[in-house]
Motif scaffolding. Structure first.
Motif, mmCIF file in Angstrom:
data_model
loop_
_atom_site.group_PDB
_atom_site.id
_atom_site.type_symbol
_atom_site.label_atom_id
_atom_site.label_comp_id
_atom_site.label_asym_id
_atom_site.label_seq_id
_atom_site.Cartn_x
_atom_site.Cartn_y
_atom_site.Cartn_z
ATOM 1 N N LYS A 9 40.085 43.120 25.269
ATOM 2 C CA LYS A 9 41.624 42.376 25.627
ATOM 3 C C LYS A 9 42.000 43.331 26.252
ATOM 4 N N ASP A 10 42.995 43.451 27.343
ATOM 5 C CA ASP A 10 44.031 44.347 28.075
ATOM 6 C C ASP A 10 43.393 45.371 28.724
ATOM 7 N N ILE A 11 41.860 44.444 29.668
ATOM 8 C CA ILE A 11 41.232 45.995 30.569
ATOM 9 C C ILE A 11 41.426 46.025 31.456
ATOM 10 N N GLY A 12 42.001 45.274 32.377
ATOM 11 C CA GLY A 12 42.317 45.090 33.741
ATOM 12 C C GLY A 12 41.300 44.677 34.555
ATOM 13 N N ILE A 13 40.873 43.472 34.047
ATOM 14 C CA ILE A 13 39.569 42.873 34.641
ATOM 15 C C ILE A 13 39.739 42.896 36.041
ATOM 16 N N ILE A 14 38.484 42.730 37.231
ATOM 17 C CA ILE A 14 38.631 42.818 38.779
ATOM 18 C C ILE A 14 37.513 42.123 38.790
ATOM 19 N N ASP A 15 38.742 40.900 39.378
ATOM 20 C CA ASP A 15 37.568 39.601 40.211
ATOM 21 C C ASP A 15 36.681 40.037 41.416
ATOM 22 N N CYS A 16 36.273 39.977 41.581
ATOM 23 C CA CYS A 16 34.853 40.420 42.709
ATOM 24 C C CYS A 16 34.690 38.549 43.668
ATOM 25 N N ASN A 77 45.830 35.341 33.636
ATOM 26 C CA ASN A 77 44.692 35.993 33.330
ATOM 27 C C ASN A 77 44.035 37.115 32.247
ATOM 28 N N GLY A 78 44.536 37.773 32.453
ATOM 29 C CA GLY A 78 44.478 39.216 32.403
ATOM 30 C C GLY A 78 43.103 40.364 33.907
ATOM 31 N N VAL A 79 43.947 39.236 35.035
ATOM 32 C CA VAL A 79 43.282 40.122 36.668
ATOM 33 C C VAL A 79 44.157 40.866 36.948
ATOM 34 N N GLU A 80 43.522 42.524 37.378
ATOM 35 C CA GLU A 80 44.466 43.004 37.695
ATOM 36 C C GLU A 80 43.873 42.787 38.884
ATOM 37 N N ARG A 81 43.435 43.393 39.582
ATOM 38 C CA ARG A 81 42.380 43.118 41.054
ATOM 39 C C ARG A 81 41.984 42.036 41.541
ATOM 40 N N ALA A 82 41.827 41.751 42.988
ATOM 41 C CA ALA A 82 40.591 40.847 43.133
ATOM 42 C C ALA A 82 40.119 40.811 44.476
ATOM 43 N N LEU A 83 38.800 40.468 45.308
ATOM 44 C CA LEU A 83 38.182 40.718 46.027
ATOM 45 C C LEU A 83 38.752 39.710 46.847
ATOM 46 N N VAL A 84 39.182 39.619 48.636
ATOM 47 C CA VAL A 84 39.227 38.643 48.102
ATOM 48 C C VAL A 84 38.956 38.326 50.430
ATOM 49 N N GLY A 85 38.499 37.193 50.616
ATOM 50 C CA GLY A 85 37.866 37.729 51.831
ATOM 51 C C GLY A 85 39.194 37.130 52.779
ATOM 52 N N TRP A 86 38.922 38.503 54.135
ATOM 53 C CA TRP A 86 39.752 38.605 54.656
ATOM 54 C C TRP A 86 39.592 37.393 56.136
ATOM 55 N N ASN A 87 40.790 36.817 56.445
ATOM 56 C CA ASN A 87 40.511 35.550 57.583
ATOM 57 C C ASN A 87 41.710 35.979 58.714
#
Length: 294
Positions: A9-16, A77-87
């Protein structure tokens, strides 16, 4: 049944792999390869070309601020950062300006663009500070294979810029030809570009065992779990993460393109990763591969 104490829990998830809608109708995300679609059901009934594979595609509803809505879903949902496509549009710029600590960016590239595309990538990288380049080979128009000569200048550029290259591998979800994404095509790319950090996206199925074999062979080849609900993660990938591949498997979702973060995180604790794998899978591998510690 999870091994050990299970998902922390509380890990600071990074979603790629995550997206930011620009409108309630997200059809523009698939416009680039719509000319490849031939079957009537996809063209007339599907809101996204792989709809037959996904139940309960998350709807954003009408939002005054879609970027803020996405951040709210991440927070819940505990997601700290995310990789997003640059448009390269106002949505992308607003995400970077307002939430630069929450998003980092990959640039989807078109290998058919040649030198003009190389110049575009350099311009955007100088402006944005990209964390990756990406390509959907089966979705290029005309289709360009993972190991096609048109791709090689872009792999070389990723090496020069010292950023990973994310590439879809395996049978594509949309009803378009698969030959460009056969996992065996990755072999020559990794051989020719030993410095290239190559991240497989979208499953590599039905060649996931070959994907594992290639990750054993090549130090800079990785696998992300994009577009798969956790209960459908391939067994070969889970087994590899639990044995020799803990450093190679990276969490990526598919929100809101096909999966909700609620659904992903509801399923996630049931994945039978060993305790020592979870922090690497959910966070540490992404930090290392995408250079987030810089």
């Amino acid at each position: 049944m999870a091994q050990g104490s299970g998902m922390p829990k509380d890990i600071g998830i990074i979603d790629c792999m995550l997206g930011i809608p620009e409108a309630e109708d997200r059809g523009e995300w698939f416009a680039s390869f719509r000319p490849l679609i031939k079957d009537r059901q996809t063209l007339e009934q599907f809101s996204m070309p792989a709809q037959y594979m996904f139940k309960d595609i998350p709807a954003s509803g009408k939002q005054d601020d879609y970027t803020a809505w996405v951040v709210e879903q991440m927070d819940a949902n505990g997601v700290e950062r995310a990789l997003v496509g640059w448009n390269d549009n106002e949505t992308s710029r607003r995400a970077k300006e307002r939430f630069g600590d929450r998003f980092f960016f990959d640039l989807p590239i078109d290998p058919n663009g040649g030198v003009d595309e190389i110049r575009r990538i350099r311009r955007i990288h100088a402006e944005v500070g990209l964390s990756a380049l990406s390509c959907f080979p089966a979705g290029t128009l005309p289709q360009v294979a993972i190991d096609h000569k048109y791709m090689f200048p872009f792999y070389a550029l990723a090496c020069e810029l010292d950023i990973p290259f994310c590439v879809n591998a395996g049978v594509p979800g949309p009803r378009i030809p698969m030959d460009t994404q056969k996992v065996e095509r990755i072999d020559e790319v990794c051989w020719y570009f030993p410095e290239l950090k190559l991240v497989m996206r979208h499953g590599a199925e039905p060649w996931e065992e070959l994907a594992v074999k290639l990750m054993l062979k090549y130090p800079n080849l990785y696998y992300s779990t994009s577009a798969f609900a956790p209960k459908h993660y391939p067994k070969a990938i889970i087994d590899y993460a639990n044995t020799r591949g803990a450093e190679k498997i990276i969490y990526a979702g598919y929100f809101p393109m096909g999966l909700s973060l609620d659904r992903i995180m509801r399923d996630m604790p049931n994945v039978p990763f060993k305790d020592e794998v979870w922090p690497k899978f959910l966070r540490e591998n992404a930090i290392r591969v995408f250079g987030l510690e810089k």
